[in-house]
Motif scaffolding. Structure first.
Motif, mmCIF file in Angstrom:
data_model
loop_
_atom_site.group_PDB
_atom_site.id
_atom_site.type_symbol
_atom_site.label_atom_id
_atom_site.label_comp_id
_atom_site.label_asym_id
_atom_site.label_seq_id
_atom_site.Cartn_x
_atom_site.Cartn_y
_atom_site.Cartn_z
ATOM 1 N N PRO A 1 -27.938 -20.320 12.896
ATOM 2 C CA PRO A 1 -26.890 -20.962 13.670
ATOM 3 C C PRO A 1 -27.433 -21.706 14.892
ATOM 4 C CG PRO A 1 -26.603 -18.745 13.759
ATOM 5 C CD PRO A 1 -27.927 -18.927 13.093
ATOM 6 N N ASP B 1 -27.817 -22.461 18.598
ATOM 7 C CA ASP B 1 -27.555 -21.523 19.830
ATOM 8 C C ASP B 1 -27.050 -22.530 20.772
ATOM 9 O OD1 ASP B 1 -29.963 -23.028 20.581
ATOM 10 O OD2 ASP B 1 -30.963 -21.070 20.513
ATOM 11 N N ARG C 1 -27.098 -26.696 20.794
ATOM 12 C CA ARG C 1 -25.883 -27.679 21.032
ATOM 13 C C ARG C 1 -26.287 -28.502 22.162
ATOM 14 N NH1 ARG C 1 -23.148 -22.484 19.693
ATOM 15 N NH2 ARG C 1 -22.552 -22.654 17.776
ATOM 16 N N ARG D 1 -29.020 -28.675 7.866
ATOM 17 C CA ARG D 1 -27.559 -28.016 8.427
ATOM 18 C C ARG D 1 -27.969 -26.785 9.167
ATOM 19 N NH1 ARG D 1 -23.072 -30.254 7.699
ATOM 20 N NH2 ARG D 1 -22.418 -31.999 6.101
ATOM 21 N N PRO D 2 -27.555 -26.505 10.057
ATOM 22 C CA PRO D 2 -27.695 -25.120 10.638
ATOM 23 C C PRO D 2 -26.768 -23.955 9.668
ATOM 24 C CG PRO D 2 -26.683 -26.371 12.031
ATOM 25 C CD PRO D 2 -26.864 -27.039 10.968
ATOM 26 N N GLU D 3 -27.452 -22.880 9.572
ATOM 27 C CA GLU D 3 -26.851 -21.902 8.678
ATOM 28 C C GLU D 3 -26.878 -22.278 7.160
ATOM 29 O OE1 GLU D 3 -23.492 -19.268 10.690
ATOM 30 O OE2 GLU D 3 -23.318 -21.380 11.822
ATOM 31 N N SER D 4 -27.704 -22.986 6.688
ATOM 32 C CA SER D 4 -27.867 -23.322 5.204
ATOM 33 C C SER D 4 -28.992 -22.823 4.571
ATOM 34 C CB SER D 4 -27.841 -24.858 5.156
ATOM 35 O OG SER D 4 -28.939 -25.420 5.664
#
Length: 171
Positions: free
Chosen positions: A14, A16, A20, A126-129
């Motif tokens: 994800p 962090d 971001r 994508r994050p968390e993919s």
């Protein structure tokens, strides 16, 4: 005789707080798979792209356009692709699930599909993919797309689509 199958499920972290804010990372490790650690951005780590570009726009341009360019004290995209490719080539038969940075997924796809290194910057991850590669006899395939039933929230999305069709008088 059937050749051994290797399946690699690359799961991205994800975002962090630093990511971001658009800050360069610190080559996050991948326990059990040292060669799948993140891209080393050297002296740029912890700074934003705007901060680095403000000090050395030519270096940022070179980094984004020349896969052989490495940030000061860091690693080039070419080196990352070679490192990740070496790990993929050495994986044992079976399924491997690894949590990695987005850059590692890009490098893995570029290597697996034998794409030019410049394609690295054209891949959005994508994050968390999850990205899945399957290999057999030195040849890799990329699994693209997931059945809607396997995606988070898929049932809710389908219910909303069904309701919209009914409201429009469609079967």
């Amino acid at each position: 005789m059937k050749t051994p199958l290797v399946r690699v499920r690359l799961i991205t972290f994800p975002l962090d707080p630093a990511a971001r804010q658009g800050r360069f990372g610190h080559a996050r490790p991948c326990p059990g798979h040292e060669g799948l650690r993140g891209l080393s951005t050297g002296e740029w780590a912890g700074r934003t792209l705007d901060e680095v570009a403000g000090r050395d726009p030519a270096a940022v341009h070179a980094w984004l356009s020349d896969p052989a360019y490495a940030p000061p004290g860091g690693e080039s995209v070419d080196a990352l692709i070679a490192r990740v490719g070496a790990v993929l080539a050495g994986l044992a038969e079976g399924t491997h699930r690894v949590v990695v940075e987005q850059a590692v997924v890009r490098a893995a796809v570029v290597h697996a599909l034998d794409l030019p290194a410049a394609a690295f910057w054209r891949l959005d991850v994508r994050p968390e993919s999850v990205t899945t590669l399957t290999g057999r006899a030195g040849r890799w395939n990329l699994l693209v797309g997931q059945p809607q039933d396997e995606q988070p929230g898929a049932g809710q999305e389908r219910a909303g689509q069904e309701q919209a069709r009914q409201e429009q008088g469609q079967p």
